[in-house]
Design a protein around this motif. Structure first.
Motif, PDB file in Angstrom:
ATOM      1  N   UNK A 173      -0.852  -7.145  -6.152  1.00 36.05           N
ATOM      2  CA  UNK A 173      -1.307  -6.051  -6.750  1.00 36.05           C
ATOM      3  C   UNK A 173      -2.610  -5.346  -6.648  1.00 36.05           C
ATOM      4  N   UNK A 174      -3.381  -6.359  -6.320  1.00 33.29           N
ATOM      5  CA  UNK A 174      -4.827  -6.012  -5.811  1.00 33.29           C
ATOM      6  C   UNK A 174      -5.162  -5.526  -4.584  1.00 33.29           C
ATOM      7  N   UNK A 175      -4.271  -5.770  -3.684  1.00 33.70           N
ATOM      8  CA  UNK A 175      -4.494  -5.442  -2.174  1.00 33.70           C
ATOM      9  C   UNK A 175      -3.377  -4.358  -1.829  1.00 33.70           C
ATOM     10  N   UNK A 176      -2.518  -3.997  -2.391  1.00 32.23           N
ATOM     11  CA  UNK A 176      -1.372  -2.938  -2.141  1.00 32.23           C
ATOM     12  C   UNK A 176      -2.014  -1.580  -2.289  1.00 32.23           C
ATOM     13  N   UNK A 177      -2.953  -1.397  -3.403  1.00 31.24           N
ATOM     14  CA  UNK A 177      -3.501  -0.012  -3.410  1.00 31.24           C
ATOM     15  C   UNK A 177      -4.473   0.259  -2.435  1.00 31.24           C
ATOM     16  N   UNK A 178      -5.258  -0.898  -2.069  1.00 27.15           N
ATOM     17  CA  UNK A 178      -6.337  -0.610  -0.756  1.00 27.15           C
ATOM     18  C   UNK A 178      -5.605  -0.338   0.424  1.00 27.15           C
ATOM     19  N   UNK A 238      -3.057  -1.437   8.093  1.00 26.21           N
ATOM     20  CA  UNK A 238      -1.892  -2.365   8.587  1.00 26.21           C
ATOM     21  C   UNK A 238      -2.353  -3.915   8.327  1.00 26.21           C
ATOM     22  N   UNK A 239      -3.579  -4.151   8.397  1.00 27.78           N
ATOM     23  CA  UNK A 239      -4.097  -5.717   7.919  1.00 27.78           C
ATOM     24  C   UNK A 239      -3.787  -5.806   6.660  1.00 27.78           C
ATOM     25  N   UNK A 240      -3.992  -4.772   5.707  1.00 25.23           N
ATOM     26  CA  UNK A 240      -3.731  -5.233   4.357  1.00 25.23           C
ATOM     27  C   UNK A 240      -2.176  -5.103   4.151  1.00 25.23           C
ATOM     28  N   UNK A 241      -1.390  -4.420   4.564  1.00 25.55           N
ATOM     29  CA  UNK A 241       0.119  -4.412   4.516  1.00 25.55           C
ATOM     30  C   UNK A 241       0.668  -5.753   4.951  1.00 25.55           C
ATOM     31  N   UNK A 242       0.055  -6.207   6.046  1.00 21.44           N
ATOM     32  CA  UNK A 242       0.652  -7.593   6.751  1.00 21.44           C
ATOM     33  C   UNK A 242       0.028  -8.575   5.661  1.00 21.44           C
ATOM     34  N   UNK A 243      -1.133  -8.457   5.057  1.00 21.33           N
ATOM     35  CA  UNK A 243      -1.328  -9.421   4.128  1.00 21.33           C
ATOM     36  C   UNK A 243      -0.616  -9.660   3.037  1.00 21.33           C
TER      37      UNK A 243
END
Length: 148
Positions: free
Chosen positions: A23-28, A42-47
């Motif tokens: 929930x913290x990374x997806x909005x970024x 792409x990095x954030x989505x992979x994470x």
């Protein structure tokens, strides 16, 4: 589901941390794509996908120790990469990661991983605006680890 969470503290910690991370990374990730920063998006989505996969693995395999260690490694690598890619604004993720590492795995592993992560960030050095910024960052990371 709730009975399993009440009876398995490790699974509860993995679930809470994994959910907060998702929930913290997806909005970024959404923000990065919307602002045209495709590489970081792409990095954030992979994470997000990797954390989600580890969370699913913990629930389906009941391998909470392996899943917890995987989360520690993935989140620490993500926080280090965030600091390297985004500079000073990316460094803030490390505090939450360092604290959570001590809840997800044993003290020795969490300490070793913290030292390695900070060594990488310090060796790179470009994320810090000055020597006092670097010293303050290291001191606050140490305090987070000691308090955890």
């Amino acid at each position: 589901m709730f009975r399993r969470l009440r009876s398995d503290l490790q699974l509860t910690l993995i679930t809470v941390f994994g959910t907060c991370a998702l929930l913290g990374i997806a909005p970024f990730a959404i923000y990065r794509f919307a602002s045209g920063d495709m590489a970081t998006g792409i990095f954030d989505i992979a994470l997000v996908l990797t954390i989600g996969a580890v969370l699913a693995h913990a629930w389906t395999s009941k391998d909470t120790r392996g899943a917890a260690l995987a989360l520690v490694l993935i989140n620490t690598a993500g926080a280090v990469a965030s600091g390297l890619l985004l500079g000073a604004s990316g460094l803030y993720w490390m505090y939450a990661v360092l604290m959570s590492n001590f809840f997800l795995t044993d003290r020795r592993k969490a300490t070793i991983i913290a030292v390695l992560a900070l060594t990488i960030l310090v060796a790179h050095g470009k994320s810090f605006s000055s020597v006092p910024h670097l010293a303050t960052y290291i001191a606050t990371c140490i305090v987070c680890c000691v308090m955890a």
